[in-house]
Structures are given as C-alpha cells and as structure tokens.
Design a protein around this motif. Structure first.
Motif, mmCIF file in Angstrom:
data_model
loop_
_atom_site.group_PDB
_atom_site.id
_atom_site.type_symbol
_atom_site.label_atom_id
_atom_site.label_comp_id
_atom_site.label_asym_id
_atom_site.label_seq_id
_atom_site.Cartn_x
_atom_site.Cartn_y
_atom_site.Cartn_z
ATOM 1 N N THR A 146 1.113 -12.239 4.815
ATOM 2 C CA THR A 146 0.284 -12.082 6.007
ATOM 3 C C THR A 146 -1.015 -11.417 5.581
ATOM 4 N N GLU A 147 -2.037 -11.587 6.372
ATOM 5 C CA GLU A 147 -3.338 -10.983 6.073
ATOM 6 C C GLU A 147 -3.332 -9.476 6.291
ATOM 7 N N TRP A 148 -2.370 -8.961 7.053
ATOM 8 C CA TRP A 148 -2.342 -7.530 7.360
ATOM 9 C C TRP A 148 -1.439 -6.728 6.426
ATOM 10 N N SER A 149 -0.723 -7.385 5.524
ATOM 11 C CA SER A 149 0.154 -6.690 4.581
ATOM 12 C C SER A 149 -0.589 -6.449 3.274
ATOM 13 N N LYS A 150 -0.822 -5.181 2.945
ATOM 14 C CA LYS A 150 -1.591 -4.904 1.724
ATOM 15 C C LYS A 150 -0.827 -5.338 0.478
ATOM 16 N N ASP A 151 0.508 -5.318 0.508
ATOM 17 C CA ASP A 151 1.275 -5.820 -0.629
ATOM 18 C C ASP A 151 1.065 -7.324 -0.800
ATOM 19 N N SER A 152 0.983 -8.039 0.331
ATOM 20 C CA SER A 152 0.713 -9.478 0.279
ATOM 21 C C SER A 152 -0.661 -9.755 -0.309
ATOM 22 N N ILE A 153 -1.657 -9.007 0.148
ATOM 23 C CA ILE A 153 -3.025 -9.190 -0.324
ATOM 24 C C ILE A 153 -3.120 -8.874 -1.816
ATOM 25 N N ALA A 154 -2.375 -7.868 -2.267
ATOM 26 C CA ALA A 154 -2.390 -7.497 -3.686
ATOM 27 C C ALA A 154 -1.877 -8.625 -4.583
ATOM 28 N N MET A 155 -1.078 -9.525 -4.028
ATOM 29 C CA MET A 155 -0.534 -10.637 -4.811
ATOM 30 C C MET A 155 -1.539 -11.769 -5.019
ATOM 31 N N HIS A 156 -2.587 -11.845 -4.217
ATOM 32 C CA HIS A 156 -3.539 -12.957 -4.317
ATOM 33 C C HIS A 156 -4.111 -13.130 -5.725
ATOM 34 N N PRO A 157 -4.680 -12.071 -6.352
ATOM 35 C CA PRO A 157 -5.214 -12.265 -7.705
ATOM 36 C C PRO A 157 -4.122 -12.562 -8.739
#
Length: 99
Positions: A20-31
């Motif tokens: 999700t866009e609001w989960s910082k753990d999810s966002i950390a996985m993008h790179p």
C-alpha cells in the motif's frame, strides 16, 4: 480474477509484491524490487499489487501484513514471505526458480 491467472501462469518465476502507499515498509521495498528486476531481467517478472485497489485478490490470498511477497511459477505458489526482504535474498530465490 481470470487476469490474475494469466499473470501467474508463466514458465518463469513471477514475484508479486502486495503493498500500500501508506505502509512505509511497503514503500521501502520499491528500490529493492527495482534491483531484483534489473538483476533477474527476462528470467523472471515482478508485479506490484496495491492492496487498496485489489481488495478481493488480497482477501482471496489472505494477505494480512505488508509487504507480502509471493512467487508463482506455472500457476503454482512456490514461495511466500511477509515483511521486508533484501535484494540479494530475493535475487537468489528468483534465480533458483528460474532454472
């Protein structure tokens, strides 16, 4: 969900990233996933699935925590893990199933 069946029914490993866009753990996985995609190339596929936009699929797969990473090959789930993973581990798993 027939489109989902087409996505995972490949002869190469398909890594699904439920986020999700609001989960910082999810966002950390993008790179990390960009690095995995670059390393694996056409020997694997990476698909990001936004849970907020795909509730029905997330419920069907019992996605409870984010990020959740699932690898399918030939329509079969062959690996699943919740939480952040490092690129080296994911590349190794993708390479293992690419053969």
């Amino acid at each position: 969900m027939s489109k989902f069946g087409e996505l995972i029914d490949l002869n190469i490993p398909v890594l699904l990233d439920f986020y999700t866009e609001w989960s910082k753990d999810s966002i950390a996985m993008h790179p990390v996933l960009r690095d995995v995609a670059a390393a694996v190339g056409d020997r694997g596929k990476i698909i990001k699935i936004n849970v907020d936009k795909n509730n029905e699929l997330a419920d069907a797969l019992r996605i409870k925590s984010l990020p959740t990473l699932i690898i399918y090959k030939k329509g079969e789930m062959i690996w699943r893990q919740s939480g952040e993973q490092d690129a080296t581990t994911l590349i190794g798993i993708m390479e293992e199933y690419a053969n």
